[in-house]
Design a protein around this motif. Structure first.
Motif, PDB file in Angstrom:
ATOM      1  N   GLY A 277      53.986  38.405  28.961  1.00  0.00           N
ATOM      2  CA  GLY A 277      53.918  39.455  29.972  1.00  0.00           C
ATOM      3  C   GLY A 277      52.863  40.496  29.649  1.00  0.00           C
ATOM      4  N   PHE A 278      52.848  40.970  28.419  1.00  0.00           N
ATOM      5  CA  PHE A 278      51.866  41.987  28.036  1.00  0.00           C
ATOM      6  C   PHE A 278      50.452  41.415  28.057  1.00  0.00           C
ATOM      7  N   VAL A 279      50.292  40.194  27.574  1.00  0.00           N
ATOM      8  CA  VAL A 279      48.960  39.588  27.559  1.00  0.00           C
ATOM      9  C   VAL A 279      48.466  39.336  28.983  1.00  0.00           C
ATOM     10  N   THR A 280      49.352  38.998  29.897  1.00  0.00           N
ATOM     11  CA  THR A 280      48.963  38.803  31.298  1.00  0.00           C
ATOM     12  C   THR A 280      48.348  40.074  31.875  1.00  0.00           C
ATOM     13  N   VAL A 281      48.970  41.208  31.595  1.00  0.00           N
ATOM     14  CA  VAL A 281      48.418  42.483  32.082  1.00  0.00           C
ATOM     15  C   VAL A 281      47.085  42.788  31.403  1.00  0.00           C
ATOM     16  N   LEU A 282      46.975  42.476  30.117  1.00  0.00           N
ATOM     17  CA  LEU A 282      45.721  42.710  29.405  1.00  0.00           C
ATOM     18  C   LEU A 282      44.595  41.844  29.970  1.00  0.00           C
ATOM     19  N   VAL A 283      44.921  40.635  30.401  1.00  0.00           N
ATOM     20  CA  VAL A 283      43.913  39.782  31.048  1.00  0.00           C
ATOM     21  C   VAL A 283      43.396  40.448  32.314  1.00  0.00           C
ATOM     22  N   LEU A 284      44.300  41.012  33.100  1.00  0.00           N
ATOM     23  CA  LEU A 284      43.887  41.729  34.311  1.00  0.00           C
ATOM     24  C   LEU A 284      43.006  42.934  33.972  1.00  0.00           C
ATOM     25  N   VAL A 285      43.326  43.620  32.884  1.00  0.00           N
ATOM     26  CA  VAL A 285      42.508  44.760  32.448  1.00  0.00           C
ATOM     27  C   VAL A 285      41.100  44.297  32.085  1.00  0.00           C
ATOM     28  N   PHE A 286      40.999  43.195  31.337  1.00  0.00           N
ATOM     29  CA  PHE A 286      39.697  42.639  30.987  1.00  0.00           C
ATOM     30  C   PHE A 286      38.883  42.314  32.232  1.00  0.00           C
ATOM     31  N   LEU A 287      39.500  41.630  33.186  1.00  0.00           N
ATOM     32  CA  LEU A 287      38.788  41.218  34.395  1.00  0.00           C
ATOM     33  C   LEU A 287      38.328  42.428  35.211  1.00  0.00           C
ATOM     34  N   ALA A 288      39.199  43.424  35.353  1.00  0.00           N
ATOM     35  CA  ALA A 288      38.834  44.627  36.104  1.00  0.00           C
ATOM     36  C   ALA A 288      37.716  45.390  35.410  1.00  0.00           C
ATOM     37  N   ALA A 289      37.769  45.479  34.082  1.00  0.00           N
ATOM     38  CA  ALA A 289      36.724  46.187  33.333  1.00  0.00           C
ATOM     39  C   ALA A 289      35.381  45.493  33.487  1.00  0.00           C
ATOM     40  N   ASN A 290      35.362  44.167  33.448  1.00  0.00           N
ATOM     41  CA  ASN A 290      34.109  43.435  33.619  1.00  0.00           C
ATOM     42  C   ASN A 290      33.523  43.636  35.014  1.00  0.00           C
ATOM     43  N   LEU A 291      34.380  43.668  36.035  1.00  0.00           N
ATOM     44  CA  LEU A 291      33.900  43.897  37.398  1.00  0.00           C
ATOM     45  C   LEU A 291      33.304  45.296  37.532  1.00  0.00           C
ATOM     46  N   ILE A 292      33.975  46.296  36.975  1.00  0.00           N
ATOM     47  CA  ILE A 292      33.466  47.674  37.048  1.00  0.00           C
ATOM     48  C   ILE A 292      32.132  47.790  36.325  1.00  0.00           C
ATOM     49  N   VAL A 293      31.994  47.128  35.184  1.00  0.00           N
ATOM     50  CA  VAL A 293      30.734  47.162  34.439  1.00  0.00           C
ATOM     51  C   VAL A 293      29.609  46.562  35.267  1.00  0.00           C
ATOM     52  N   ASP A 294      29.859  45.431  35.908  1.00  0.00           N
ATOM     53  CA  ASP A 294      28.828  44.802  36.737  1.00  0.00           C
ATOM     54  C   ASP A 294      28.394  45.711  37.879  1.00  0.00           C
ATOM     55  N   LEU A 295      29.341  46.431  38.470  1.00  0.00           N
ATOM     56  CA  LEU A 295      29.000  47.341  39.570  1.00  0.00           C
ATOM     57  C   LEU A 295      28.236  48.562  39.068  1.00  0.00           C
ATOM     58  N   LEU A 296      28.482  48.965  37.819  1.00  0.00           N
ATOM     59  CA  LEU A 296      27.772  50.121  37.263  1.00  0.00           C
ATOM     60  C   LEU A 296      26.312  49.819  36.985  1.00  0.00           C
TER      61      LEU A 296
END
Length: 307
Positions: A277-296
């Motif tokens: 459960g915790f790792v699943t949320v961390l995966v979502l955090v990784f994916l969201a962070a990568n998307l934000i970086v690409d947009l920056l």
């Protein structure tokens, strides 16, 4: 931009399912969680069978994963072996780790980029050599050594901080743990910024800006620093998830009951529901962070356009 974001979100779907499946399979081969529930004594067959049926461990792994993912999309991450909902554990752990991560990221941005710019503009000078040596020392020393040393000196001997963070984990008590958590990444940010600044300082657009008579501060901030931050932003963006998931050592040293603490307890007790459960949320955090970086990227460099 809109089409690019949609395309990236669609690309995240197979990544999310593939990563969670891999984690689910890895956690399920850690050992027999039922044996851990019975302590030192071995469970009798009837009790073991009842517990397996209760937690769905008597089903094939693929069916367990399908059931788990179906529950995830309804907001149900399962129940820990102590009977507590995993979402309840997340509700107490993630806010603490988010605060700790924010403190660490602030240290990386403020100290790391500042030292990187300072040394990049003075490459080869004593300040540059000194900072390079210090960052190399920080990278070489393990995080648990740095944490225990600061805890001993600042907390036990000098009494500047509390050796153990209180249960509420206020921001002021997370400053030293945040510095410990960010120490290695801070050193990398400093060296990365220094290299990028030193390389771009010789670029044609910088010489043109200087030739136009622009103030040095404007040349550094508006032109040099802005173009040099792309690799730094990439590193910091990917480091957000790494800091949240890799805070196990820091949280153990300072008794912080965050994500790292819950992951450690879940692994120690072979509590697969908590870990997955915790790792699943961390995966979502990784994916969201990568998307934000690409947009920056487009914000930092106007030449970058997304189709």
């Amino acid at each position: 931009m809109g089409r690019y974001v949609i395309r990236r979100l669609l690309q995240m779907i197979p990544v999310f399912f593939g990563t969670t499946l891999l984690i689910f399979l890895m956690v399920n081969v850690m050992g027999d969680p039922i044996a851990g529930l019975c302590g030192d004594r071995q469970c009798d067959p009837a009790t073991a069978a009842q517990l397996r049926a209760e937690f769905g461990l008597d089903k094939p792994v693929w069916q367990q994963y399908a059931t788990y993912m179906g529950n995830v999309f309804t907001g149900d991450f399962g129940t820990a072996f102590n009977g507590q909902k995993v979402t309840e554990l997340m509700g107490t752990a993630f806010p603490i780790t988010i605060r700790l991560t924010i403190v660490a990221i602030v240290f990386e941005i403020v100290i790391g980029i500042t030292l990187g710019v300072l040394t990049g503009l003075r490459r080869g000078r004593p300040v540059d050599t000194t900072v390079l040596i210090l960052t190399l020392v920080v990278i070489s020393v393990p995080t648990f050594v740095t944490g225990l040393l600061l805890q001993l000196l600042l907390g036990v001997q000098w009494g500047v901080i509390k050796p153990s963070v209180s249960s509420g984990a206020p921001v002021d008590e997370l400053i030293v743990p945040g510095l410990v958590l960010a120490s290695v990444s801070l050193a990398y940010v400093t060296r990365l910024t220094r290299t990028s600044i030193a390389e771009n300082a010789r670029a044609d657009y910088v010489r043109t800006a200087v030739a136009k008579g622009l103030p040095r501060r404007r040349v550094v901030v508006r032109h040099l620093l802005r173009n040099s931050l792309i690799p730094v932003v990439t590193f910091i963006g990917t480091d957000v998830g790494a800091l949240m998931g890799g805070a196990i050592v820091t949280e153990r040293i300072f008794n912080i009951h965050g994500v790292g603490y819950q992951l450690y307890q879940g692994i120690l007790r072979q509590n697969s529901q908590t870990v997955v459960g915790f790792v699943t949320v961390l995966v979502l955090v990784f994916l969201a962070a990568n998307l934000i970086v690409d947009l920056l990227y487009a914000v930092l460099d106007p030449r970058i356009r997304y189709a």
